[in-house]
Write an enzyme that holds these catalytic residues in place. Structure first.
Site, PDB file in Angstrom:
ATOM      1  N   GLY A  73       0.779  -1.238   0.000  1.00  0.00           N
ATOM      2  CA  GLY A  73       0.000   0.000   0.000  1.00  0.00           C
ATOM      3  C   GLY A  73       0.806   1.280   0.000  1.00  0.00           C
ATOM      4  N   GLU A 128       4.016   4.600   5.889  1.00  0.00           N
ATOM      5  CA  GLU A 128       2.754   3.873   5.742  1.00  0.00           C
ATOM      6  C   GLU A 128       1.773   4.676   4.901  1.00  0.00           C
ATOM      7  OE1 GLU A 128       1.190   1.357   5.699  1.00  0.00           O
ATOM      8  OE2 GLU A 128       0.691   0.459   7.613  1.00  0.00           O
ATOM      9  N   ASP A 129       0.905   3.966   4.220  1.00  0.00           N
ATOM     10  CA  ASP A 129      -0.164   4.661   3.502  1.00  0.00           C
ATOM     11  C   ASP A 129      -1.252   5.122   4.474  1.00  0.00           C
ATOM     12  OD1 ASP A 129      -0.740   2.011   4.059  1.00  0.00           O
ATOM     13  OD2 ASP A 129      -1.778   1.597   2.189  1.00  0.00           O
ATOM     14  N   ASP A 132      -4.835   2.462  10.587  1.00  0.00           N
ATOM     15  CA  ASP A 132      -6.247   2.219  10.907  1.00  0.00           C
ATOM     16  C   ASP A 132      -6.338   1.871  12.398  1.00  0.00           C
ATOM     17  OD1 ASP A 132      -8.983   1.700  10.456  1.00  0.00           O
ATOM     18  OD2 ASP A 132      -8.601  -0.378   9.968  1.00  0.00           O
ATOM     19  N   PHE A 184     -13.884   3.010   3.961  1.00  0.00           N
ATOM     20  CA  PHE A 184     -12.871   2.212   3.274  1.00  0.00           C
ATOM     21  C   PHE A 184     -12.430   2.978   2.031  1.00  0.00           C
ATOM     22  CE2 PHE A 184     -10.806  -1.032   0.818  1.00  0.00           C
ATOM     23  CZ  PHE A 184     -10.011  -1.614   1.799  1.00  0.00           C
ATOM     24  N   VAL A 185     -11.138   3.318   1.989  1.00  0.00           N
ATOM     25  CA  VAL A 185     -10.624   4.171   0.912  1.00  0.00           C
ATOM     26  C   VAL A 185      -9.689   3.387  -0.010  1.00  0.00           C
ATOM     27  CG1 VAL A 185     -10.851   6.288   2.251  1.00  0.00           C
ATOM     28  CG2 VAL A 185      -8.693   5.031   2.333  1.00  0.00           C
ATOM     29  N   ASP A 191      -5.559  -0.379  -1.915  1.00  0.00           N
ATOM     30  CA  ASP A 191      -6.346  -1.300  -2.735  1.00  0.00           C
ATOM     31  C   ASP A 191      -7.552  -1.875  -2.014  1.00  0.00           C
ATOM     32  OD1 ASP A 191      -4.878  -3.001  -0.883  1.00  0.00           O
ATOM     33  OD2 ASP A 191      -5.449  -4.676  -2.172  1.00  0.00           O
ATOM     34  N   ARG A 197      -5.336   0.497  -6.970  1.00  0.00           N
ATOM     35  CA  ARG A 197      -4.094   1.150  -6.506  1.00  0.00           C
ATOM     36  C   ARG A 197      -3.673   2.283  -7.436  1.00  0.00           C
ATOM     37  NH1 ARG A 197      -1.850  -2.120  -2.445  1.00  0.00           N
ATOM     38  NH2 ARG A 197      -2.069  -4.354  -2.725  1.00  0.00           N
TER      39      ARG A 197
HETATM   40  P1  IMP Z   1      -4.069  -1.441  10.882  1.00  0.00           P
HETATM   41  O1  IMP Z   1      -3.147  -2.518  11.304  1.00  0.00           O
HETATM   42  O2  IMP Z   1      -5.489  -1.730  11.288  1.00  0.00           O
HETATM   43  O3  IMP Z   1      -3.628  -0.070  11.331  1.00  0.00           O
HETATM   44  O4  IMP Z   1      -4.118  -1.479   9.301  1.00  0.00           O
HETATM   45  C1  IMP Z   1      -3.154  -0.882   8.560  1.00  0.00           C
HETATM   46  C2  IMP Z   1      -3.136  -1.309   7.122  1.00  0.00           C
HETATM   47  O5  IMP Z   1      -4.400  -1.734   6.620  1.00  0.00           O
HETATM   48  C3  IMP Z   1      -2.761  -0.100   6.299  1.00  0.00           C
HETATM   49  O6  IMP Z   1      -1.389  -0.106   6.117  1.00  0.00           O
HETATM   50  C4  IMP Z   1      -3.503  -0.249   5.021  1.00  0.00           C
HETATM   51  O7  IMP Z   1      -2.628  -0.802   4.057  1.00  0.00           O
HETATM   52  C5  IMP Z   1      -4.640  -1.190   5.340  1.00  0.00           C
HETATM   53  N1  IMP Z   1      -5.897  -0.428   5.378  1.00  0.00           N
HETATM   54  C6  IMP Z   1      -6.563   0.035   6.458  1.00  0.00           C
HETATM   55  N2  IMP Z   1      -7.664   0.724   6.114  1.00  0.00           N
HETATM   56  C7  IMP Z   1      -7.692   0.708   4.768  1.00  0.00           C
HETATM   57  C8  IMP Z   1      -8.560   1.299   3.791  1.00  0.00           C
HETATM   58  O8  IMP Z   1      -9.539   2.002   4.080  1.00  0.00           O
HETATM   59  N3  IMP Z   1      -8.230   1.072   2.497  1.00  0.00           N
HETATM   60  C9  IMP Z   1      -7.155   0.337   2.105  1.00  0.00           C
HETATM   61  N4  IMP Z   1      -6.290  -0.209   2.982  1.00  0.00           N
HETATM   62  C10 IMP Z   1      -6.570  -0.026   4.295  1.00  0.00           C
HETATM   63 MG    MG Z   2      -0.267  -0.162   4.518  1.00  0.00          MG
END
Ligand code: IMP
Ligand code: MG
Length: 213
Positions: A73, A128-129, A132, A184-185, A191, A197
């Site tokens: 991502g 990081e992209d 969450d 959800f983006v 993606d 992407r």
């Molecule tokens: P976390 O571990 O819950 O913080 O998730 C982090 C990863 O989930 C990010 O690095 C994203 O790549 C992916 N992610 C979380 N939310 C989204 C979203 O809305 N769209 C796409 N990827 C997401």
């Molecule tokens: Mg990511």
């Protein structure tokens, strides 16, 4: 909710309404009806990466930085960002999985590819992209903790701060583009089931797209 890898249903959902901002900029056009809202335009992202690169260059002035991107991502963001840095840097990647082909985190993180460069004694910048729940980042920080890095800092384009788990509420983000609403983006590297992407903006995916899978 889960869609299999390469599942054509994720690409060919036949939706008819298209918002004006995406009409001409979406390639392939088969995805043009899949976006509910553009949150961050291509121009806004360009300005934001320049602003972040400036702040990062200032922070690491006189030092070298090891930029660590999370595959896949963060790739698009990382490549735009590093090309604007004014300090020497190396690039490496980590691959962890927590999402698979779903729109919600599984909550458990698995390491799929570790760093090629030994981070010992280096200033590491995790790129990081989107953050969450924070689970992935917490896991990575823990993973790096034993590696004797000179420092570990964090840069993310988007922060869905309202989704952070209680235990990770205080996670420090050193460089952040924008706070992201709880949607959800996709786009700009992000993606759903490996699609979208390539979109030049960050947009909200219509729930009908993933509800069909
Ligand atoms: P976390 O571990 O819950 O913080 O998730 C982090 C990863 O989930 C990010 O690095 C994203 O790549 C992916 N992610 C979380 N939310 C989204 C979203 O809305 N769209 C796409 N990827 C997401
Ligand atoms: Mg990511």
């Amino acid at each position: 909710m889960a869609a299999g890898a390469g599942d054509s249903k994720a690409v060919h959902v036949a939706l008819t309404t298209c918002i004006p901002e995406v009409k001409d900029v979406v390639a392939p056009q088969v995805w043009k009806n899949h976006i509910k809202q553009v949150l961050f335009s291509e121009a806004a992202i360009k300005a934001k990466t320049a602003e972040l690169a400036k702040a990062i260059s200032k922070e690491y002035s006189g030092k070298e930085v090891l930029c660590v991107g999370l595959l896949k991502g963060a790739v698009v963001f990382l490549t735009d960002l590093v090309r604007q840095l004014e300090v020497p840097y190396q690039i490496d990647f980590l691959t962890v999985s927590s999402y698979g082909h779903s729109t919600t985190s599984s909550g458990s993180v698995k390491l799929k590819k570790d760093l090629d460069i030994d981070p010992k004694g280096r200033h590491v910048l995790i790129i990081e992209d989107l953050i969450d729940t924070g689970t992935t980042l917490a896991w990575i920080k823990h993973h790096l903790a034993s590696k004797e890095c000179a420092s570990v800092k964090l840069c993310t384009l988007l922060d869905k701060s309202s989704r952070r788990t209680a235990a990770l509420k205080d996670m420090k983000i050193d460089f952040c583009g924008w706070t992201c609403p709880d949607e959800f983006v996709v786009g700009y590297g992000m993606d759903f089931s490996e699609n979208y992407r390539c979109l030049p903006f960050v947009g909200v995916l219509k729930p009908e797209v993933y509800a069909k899978n």
